[in-house]
Design an enzyme around this catalytic site. Sequence first.
Site, mmCIF file in Angstrom:
data_model
loop_
_atom_site.group_PDB
_atom_site.id
_atom_site.type_symbol
_atom_site.label_atom_id
_atom_site.label_comp_id
_atom_site.label_asym_id
_atom_site.label_seq_id
_atom_site.Cartn_x
_atom_site.Cartn_y
_atom_site.Cartn_z
ATOM 1 N N GLU A 146 -17.172 -29.834 22.568
ATOM 2 C CA GLU A 146 -16.712 -28.471 22.252
ATOM 3 C C GLU A 146 -17.896 -27.573 21.891
ATOM 4 O O GLU A 146 -17.961 -26.412 22.300
ATOM 5 C CB GLU A 146 -15.723 -28.513 21.089
ATOM 6 C CG GLU A 146 -14.376 -29.105 21.470
ATOM 7 C CD GLU A 146 -13.436 -29.299 20.296
ATOM 8 O OE1 GLU A 146 -12.221 -29.348 20.527
ATOM 9 O OE2 GLU A 146 -13.904 -29.410 19.149
ATOM 10 N N GLY A 164 -13.396 -30.128 15.155
ATOM 11 C CA GLY A 164 -13.600 -31.564 15.334
ATOM 12 C C GLY A 164 -12.493 -32.408 14.756
ATOM 13 O O GLY A 164 -12.577 -33.634 14.760
ATOM 14 N N THR A 203 -3.366 -26.494 20.005
ATOM 15 C CA THR A 203 -3.349 -25.056 20.333
ATOM 16 C C THR A 203 -4.017 -24.823 21.689
ATOM 17 O O THR A 203 -3.510 -24.078 22.530
ATOM 18 C CB THR A 203 -4.064 -24.241 19.223
ATOM 19 O OG1 THR A 203 -3.687 -24.745 17.950
ATOM 20 C CG2 THR A 203 -3.691 -22.772 19.308
HETATM 21 C C1 5RP Z 1 -10.629 -30.767 18.310
HETATM 22 C C2 5RP Z 1 -10.677 -29.470 17.599
HETATM 23 C C3 5RP Z 1 -9.410 -28.654 17.582
HETATM 24 O O1 5RP Z 1 -9.656 -27.438 18.196
HETATM 25 C C4 5RP Z 1 -8.984 -28.449 16.165
HETATM 26 O O2 5RP Z 1 -8.842 -29.738 15.554
HETATM 27 C C5 5RP Z 1 -7.664 -27.697 16.076
HETATM 28 O O3 5RP Z 1 -6.640 -28.478 16.626
HETATM 29 P P1 5RP Z 1 -5.135 -27.986 16.659
HETATM 30 O O4 5RP Z 1 -5.072 -26.814 17.563
HETATM 31 O O5 5RP Z 1 -4.358 -29.185 17.175
HETATM 32 O O6 5RP Z 1 -4.754 -27.642 15.223
HETATM 33 O O7 5RP Z 1 -11.655 -29.047 17.049
HETATM 34 O O8 5RP Z 1 -11.830 -31.474 18.145
#
Ligand code: 5RP
Length: 262
Positions: A111, A103, A36
Amino acid sequence: MTAELSPSDKAKYVAARRAVGFVEDGMRLGLGTGSTAAWMVRCLGERVREHGLKITGVATSNRTAQLASDLGVPIKTLDELPWLDLTIDGADEYDAKLNLIKGGGGALLQEKIVATASDRMIVIADPTKQVDSLGAFPLPVEVIPFGWQTTKMLIEDMLASVDVLGRTASLRLTGGVPFRSDEGNFILDLHLDRIADPNALSLALNQIPGVVENGLFLGICDMVVIGTSDGMVEVRDIHTGTVTHERIDTATSETLFADKTK
Ligand code: 5RP
């Protein structure tokens, strides 16, 4: 030329597009990690390249730094820009108070540092990430490789004294070997099913030697932008309590996601 996106990408794209609408000239921006957040970097890159938006980004992973550079988004380190105006990132779960689990992509440490070093954090997500209580998504915990099995044992012992349903931890693997974060650490995924008191759990985890950081983001997120595949977005502001809905144009230029087709 316009391009057709999958329903899942449409939901991510409209959330990202709306969130990038909050970005103003001169901002110092934290750039999240994940599929995302990658849409957010693409939308940002388009505004930089085609509309002359002047911003500087601080990436939360090597992946995001690479994507941003490829798309023309200027990047600096957090040491060069120690405080930021806004961070936009994805999440694995968010609750009604905008507490998060993050994570899933293994970037929780950078992050959390970047989001904490920001005046505001906006999460971009789809409705599947919304939960009544956190914990169905396994909670990522970043640990030092040295003695990780002892750290895992201490975590599982500690879980007996907090209000969670599940109590096991597993080492995250990739291709049969331990996954390594950008800092070279391991990730333990905690299978908890339901976390009754996220604050107590976060404190208890971070007191265990070997634990670097956990994926609970508590009281950090200010706003969530939820996208759906029909092009609608919902914007929830935790401070004002406002909830607004709007439609975003989903006709995207192919140049916007050229990196996905490489
Ligand atoms: C990475 C994260 C991401 O923001 C979380 O896993 C969501 O990922 P996606 O947008 O691919 O569903 O915390 O460490």
